[in-house]
Each structure stands twice: as C-alpha cells, then as structure tokens.
Design an enzyme around this catalytic site. Structure first.
Site, PDB file in Angstrom:
ATOM      1  N   THR A 151       0.823  -1.217   0.000  1.00 51.64           N
ATOM      2  CA  THR A 151       0.000   0.000   0.000  1.00 51.64           C
ATOM      3  C   THR A 151       0.858   1.269   0.000  1.00 51.64           C
ATOM      4  OG1 THR A 151      -0.030   0.177   2.412  1.00 51.64           O
ATOM      5  CG2 THR A 151      -1.739  -1.203   1.394  1.00 51.64           C
ATOM      6  N   ASP A 168      16.903   0.431  -0.793  1.00 52.82           N
ATOM      7  CA  ASP A 168      16.256   0.534   0.519  1.00 52.82           C
ATOM      8  C   ASP A 168      17.292   0.983   1.544  1.00 52.82           C
ATOM      9  OD1 ASP A 168      15.353  -0.224   3.204  1.00 52.82           O
ATOM     10  OD2 ASP A 168      13.642  -1.088   2.150  1.00 52.82           O
TER      11      ASP A 168
END
Ligand SMILES: O=P(O)(O)OC[C@H]1O[C@H](OP(=O)(O)OP(=O)(O)O)[C@H](O)[C@@H]1O
Ligand SMILES: O=c1cc[nH]c(=O)[nH]1
Ligand SMILES: [Mg+2]
Length: 210
Positions: A108, A200
């Site tokens: 999401t 990341d």
C-alpha cells in the site's frame, strides 16, 4: 510556501556517489550516511538565530556572534534516519534526541507508526527531522505531524535523496517546513522506490534484506 534546498557541495556529491553505489557494503554505507548527515546539518543550521556576546581572547575583549538559543532537538525517523542523524549529533552534540518509528507497507506504501519518543525540549526549541529517503512523502508527512503534535514550534526536514512526488506531498501538507536534500532525483518506480535512488536505505544501513 516550502523552501527546497538542494545542497550543492563537492564533498557531499562525492559521498553520495559512493552511497548510491550498489557495491557499497553496510559498514561503509553507515559511515557515509553519517558524514552526509553532518554536512546537511551544517546547511540546515546555517541561519540559526545568533546574538552578540562579549568575549575575551588572550589579547583583548571583543564582540562575537554566538547562538541565541539552545541547540534544536534532533529527531530520527527509524530505522534509516538513525544513520543520518549520527552526523547531526556530531555537529550538535548538546541537542536532545527524539525518535519516530515508521515502516512503510510495501504494497500500500502507507506508513505505520511503531514508536514515538520525544524529549520535553521539543516544546520550546525547533526540531530537525532526519530520514534519508523522501519517496511518496507519506512517512515524512506523518513524522512531521507527530513532531508538531509533540509541540515543536518550528521544524526542518533533512533527507539525502528526494523524489519530486515526495517534495510535492510534504510541501502541500506542511508548507512551513523547509526541506534540505543532497539530491532531487527523477521519479518513483512502480514499487515506490526512488529512481535512480540508492535502494532501501534501512536495509542497506543495517544489513537486513527483505
Ligand atoms: O516517502 P515514503 O514513500 O513514505 O518512503 C520513505 C520511507 O521509506 C523508508 O523507510 P522504511 O519504511 O523502508 O523503513 P526502514 O527505515 O525501517 O527500512 C525511508 O527511510 C522512509 O522512512
Ligand atoms: O527508494 C526508496 C524509497 C523508500 N524507501 C527507501 O529506503 N528507498
Ligand atoms: Mg526500509
């Protein structure tokens, strides 16, 4: 209207090149992140209010500029912000420190909070928030909101790589918060990663792999 400061410094660019490099190992990544954090903190604090004080050198008295107020509170957005704030703590060693724990859902892309610890000084001093990545901006908007709710009268946001989408979202939600970044990158990819980016930041900093 938000001020976006893309900090232009040869030493910063040099370190960012190595930070972005996929072959840079975790210990080196952490060291670079801290050095970048120190350079960005110097820029973000360039215009801290100062006052004139009377000092005495070994030769004579003179008027000198000194800080008008105690050092601002430093706040890391966990996890990756810890590495960046390390440099901030070197530049402002007397500053109280807060933490906002946020993790972004990989599907999401929404952040959820797992911890919040703020020193009481946040209510009387300004704060500097550290998070290397400003991607969709969801985490930055949430972190700024938490620090404002804790009472911070003024805030600055320090990151390493920003995406245009993140700058737009943070500026729209918190136009009073200036952004200091080492680079404004091109875009986000379909997974919400900054392109070209550096991957990341949390995983690279701490050697974890999702
Ligand atoms: O702008 P956004 O789209 O919200 O993305 C940016 C956030 O993602 C990363 O944290 P992550 O959630 O990976 O947590 P971590 O630092 O623990 O790895 C990064 O450090 C920011 O906090
Ligand atoms: O590129 C990105 C986007 C979000 N979080 C990261 O660590 N990297
Ligand atoms: Mg991460």
């Amino acid at each position: 209207m938000t001020q976006l400061h893309v900090v232009d410094h040869a030493l910063l660019a040099h370190r960012l090149a190595e930070l972005r490099d996929a072959a840079t190992p975790s210990p080196r990544f952490r060291r670079l992140l801290a050095e970048i954090g120190a350079i960005l903190t110097l820029e973000a604090t360039r215009a801290l209010p100062s006052r004139t004080a009377r000092i005495t050198t070994p030769l004579m008295e003179m008027d000198h500029q000194v800080l008008a107020a105690p050092e601002p509170v430093l706040v890391a957005v966990l996890r990756a912000g810890l590495g960046l704030m390390e440099g901030g703590m070197q530049v402002l060693p007397e500053a109280p420190v807060g933490h906002v724990g946020l993790v972004r859902d990989e599907h999401t892309l929404k952040p959820s909070q797992y911890m919040l610890r703020m020193p009481p000084e946040v209510r009387s001093r300004g704060a500097i928030l550290f998070d290397p990545m400003l991607a969709t901006g969801g985490s930055a908007v949430a972190a700024v909101q938490r620090v404002k709710e804790a009472g911070a009268p003024s805030l600055r946001f320090v990151c390493v790589v920003a995406a245009p989408e993140g700058v737009a979202r943070l500026s729209a939600a918190h136009p009073d918060v200036p952004i200091y970044t080492a680079a404004l990158d091109e875009k986000l990819d379909h997974r919400g990663f900054i392109v070209p980016g550096l991957g990341d930041a949390g995983d690279r900093c701490f050697g974890t792999v999702e």
